[in-house]
Design an enzyme around this catalytic site. Structure first.
Site, short mmCIF file in Angstrom:
data_model
loop_
_atom_site.label_atom_id
_atom_site.label_comp_id
_atom_site.label_asym_id
_atom_site.label_seq_id
_atom_site.Cartn_x
_atom_site.Cartn_y
_atom_site.Cartn_z
N TYR A 283 -1.54 -0.63 10.11
CA TYR A 283 -1.91 -1.10 9.56
C TYR A 283 -0.49 -0.96 8.37
O TYR A 283 -0.11 -1.71 8.04
CB TYR A 283 -3.26 0.09 9.23
CG TYR A 283 -3.62 -0.86 7.49
CD1 TYR A 283 -3.78 -1.77 7.20
CD2 TYR A 283 -2.92 0.64 6.27
CE1 TYR A 283 -3.79 -2.07 5.32
CE2 TYR A 283 -3.79 0.84 5.28
CZ TYR A 283 -3.90 -0.36 4.69
OH TYR A 283 -4.49 -1.46 3.56
N SER B 14 0.99 -1.48 -0.13
CA SER B 14 -0.31 -0.02 0.44
C SER B 14 1.26 1.00 0.15
O SER B 14 2.49 0.95 0.42
CB SER B 14 -0.69 -0.32 1.43
OG SER B 14 -1.51 1.00 1.51
P1 NDP Z 1 -11.62 -5.87 0.36
O1 NDP Z 1 -12.31 -5.21 1.97
O2 NDP Z 1 -12.83 -5.44 -0.80
O3 NDP Z 1 -10.93 -7.41 0.84
C1 NDP Z 1 -10.29 -7.78 1.40
C2 NDP Z 1 -10.64 -9.29 0.80
O4 NDP Z 1 -9.32 -9.90 1.93
C3 NDP Z 1 -11.66 -9.45 1.16
O5 NDP Z 1 -11.81 -10.73 0.16
C4 NDP Z 1 -11.52 -10.36 2.17
O6 NDP Z 1 -12.57 -11.92 2.40
C5 NDP Z 1 -10.69 -10.99 2.29
N1 NDP Z 1 -9.77 -11.22 3.38
C6 NDP Z 1 -9.80 -10.86 4.48
N2 NDP Z 1 -9.36 -11.03 6.06
C7 NDP Z 1 -8.89 -12.97 5.11
C8 NDP Z 1 -8.77 -13.78 5.58
N3 NDP Z 1 -8.48 -14.53 7.06
N4 NDP Z 1 -8.51 -14.51 4.96
C9 NDP Z 1 -9.24 -14.63 3.93
N5 NDP Z 1 -8.90 -13.76 3.07
C10 NDP Z 1 -9.97 -13.15 4.26
O7 NDP Z 1 -10.52 -4.92 0.45
P2 NDP Z 1 -9.65 -3.81 -0.51
O8 NDP Z 1 -9.79 -5.32 -1.76
O9 NDP Z 1 -9.15 -2.83 -1.48
O10 NDP Z 1 -8.03 -4.89 -0.59
C11 NDP Z 1 -7.12 -5.83 -0.91
C12 NDP Z 1 -5.62 -5.53 -0.46
O11 NDP Z 1 -5.55 -4.91 -0.54
C13 NDP Z 1 -5.26 -5.14 0.68
O12 NDP Z 1 -4.44 -6.38 1.41
C14 NDP Z 1 -5.54 -3.70 1.56
O13 NDP Z 1 -4.81 -3.97 2.18
C15 NDP Z 1 -5.17 -3.39 0.02
N6 NDP Z 1 -5.28 -2.16 -0.35
C16 NDP Z 1 -6.25 -1.93 -0.80
C17 NDP Z 1 -6.42 -0.20 -0.70
C18 NDP Z 1 -7.76 0.40 -1.24
O14 NDP Z 1 -7.55 2.12 -0.89
N7 NDP Z 1 -8.78 -0.62 -1.34
C19 NDP Z 1 -5.00 0.87 -0.92
C20 NDP Z 1 -3.99 0.18 -0.75
C21 NDP Z 1 -3.84 -1.49 -0.45
P3 NDP Z 1 -13.84 -12.55 2.65
O15 NDP Z 1 -14.23 -11.92 4.40
O16 NDP Z 1 -13.93 -12.86 1.82
O17 NDP Z 1 -12.96 -13.49 3.68
#
Ligand code: NDP
Length: 246
Positions: A156, A143
């Site tokens: 974070y 990020s």
């Molecule tokens: P979302 O919350 O939309 O997606 C997060 C995903 O992670 C979901 O599919 C969730 O699925 C999964 N997840 C969470 N906990 C677990 C777990 N214990 N085991 C398996 N899967 C898990 O957020 P984003 O798509 O934005 O996030 C994706 C990545 O991008 C993250 O690492 C985030 O830190 C990073 N990021 C995002 C930014 C943004 O602005 N959106 C900016 C910079 C980085 P489920 O709950 O079904 O398990």
């Protein structure tokens, strides 16, 4: 159109929403075979059905990335399903922003478990597969928060700095595999829903409403890293909305 994405087996954690889901759809449309993981199986099933209906190849398995045995079983299932694994995208993440003085220790634990240990478990599961295949590609979602420390982001940001350190360490130490760090700014997804602190949540929601760009931007960056020739390793992509200042 033939691309260097076509036919590759790409395994993606956190593919039930946001960046992971959009990346799965994007890569499948380019001809990749995608294997999706997350905890919400119903959401994964919908994404797989959409991809298959559009003529792509996809499968899914429930995985909690905080459980090492589940991550191993997830990667093995992908290899069994598609015969190999070319790329692992460690994307699952949690952004529970809050002032550190509120000591939301349970949320610190969850961010460390998902954002750091989840990535490490993915790396541990992938390396033997890549050693056998004599090649592979690990893409880790860090990020902008992996480059700087922002208010309410101590833990974070620490986890995302750690993701960058782990990725760079793997790159230096493991011969023959490619390692890419993807460091986005604000992107539309469900990520802000992980914030329980009311003031922080309100501020971030407003910031995202004004600034965030569609998740496709990240999917395209990931595709760019994957489609390079095997002797080119895109080490990191840092991308922000044009409108994002910090
Ligand atoms: P979302 O919350 O939309 O997606 C997060 C995903 O992670 C979901 O599919 C969730 O699925 C999964 N997840 C969470 N906990 C677990 C777990 N214990 N085991 C398996 N899967 C898990 O957020 P984003 O798509 O934005 O996030 C994706 C990545 O991008 C993250 O690492 C985030 O830190 C990073 N990021 C995002 C930014 C943004 O602005 N959106 C900016 C910079 C980085 P489920 O709950 O079904 O398990």
């Amino acid at each position: 159109m033939s691309t260097n994405v076509e036919g590759k087996v790409v395994v993606i954690t956190g593919a039930s929403s946001g960046l992971g889901e959009t990346t799965a759809r994007h890569l499948a449309a380019k001809g990749a075979k995608v294997f999706l993981g997350a905890r919400r199986e119903d959401r994964l099933a919908t994404v797989v059905a959409d991809i298959v209906r559009a003529g792509g190849q996809a499968a899914a398995r429930k995985v909690d990335v905080t459980r090492r045995a589940e991550v191993n079983a997830f990667v093995q299932a992908a290899v069994e399903k598609f015969g190999r694994m070319d790329v692992l995208v460690n994307n699952a993440g949690l952004m529970a922003l809050a002032p550190i003085s509120k000591t939301l220790v349970d949320e610190w634990d969850r961010m460390v478990d998902i954002n750091i240990k989840g990535v490490l478990y993915g790396v541990a599961a992938a390396l033997p597969v890549f050693a056998r295949q004599k090649g592979g590609h690990i893409i880790n979602l860090a990020s902008v928060a992996g480059h700087k420390v922002t208010m309410g982001g101590a833990v974070y940001c620490a986890t995302k700095h750690a993701v960058r350190a782990i990725s760079e360490g793997v790159r230096q130490e493991v011969d023959g595999i490619r390692t890419t760090i993807i460091s986005p700014g604000a992107v539309q997804s469900e990520l802000p829903l992980g914030i329980s602190d009311p003031e922080t949540s309100a501020a971030i929601e407003q910031f995202y409403r004004q600034t965030a760009i569609p998740a496709d931007a990240v999917a395209r960056a990931i595709a760019f890293a994957i489609e390079q020739p095997a002797d080119v390793d895109i080490n990191e992509i840092l991308l922000r909305p044009t409108a994002q200042e910090l």
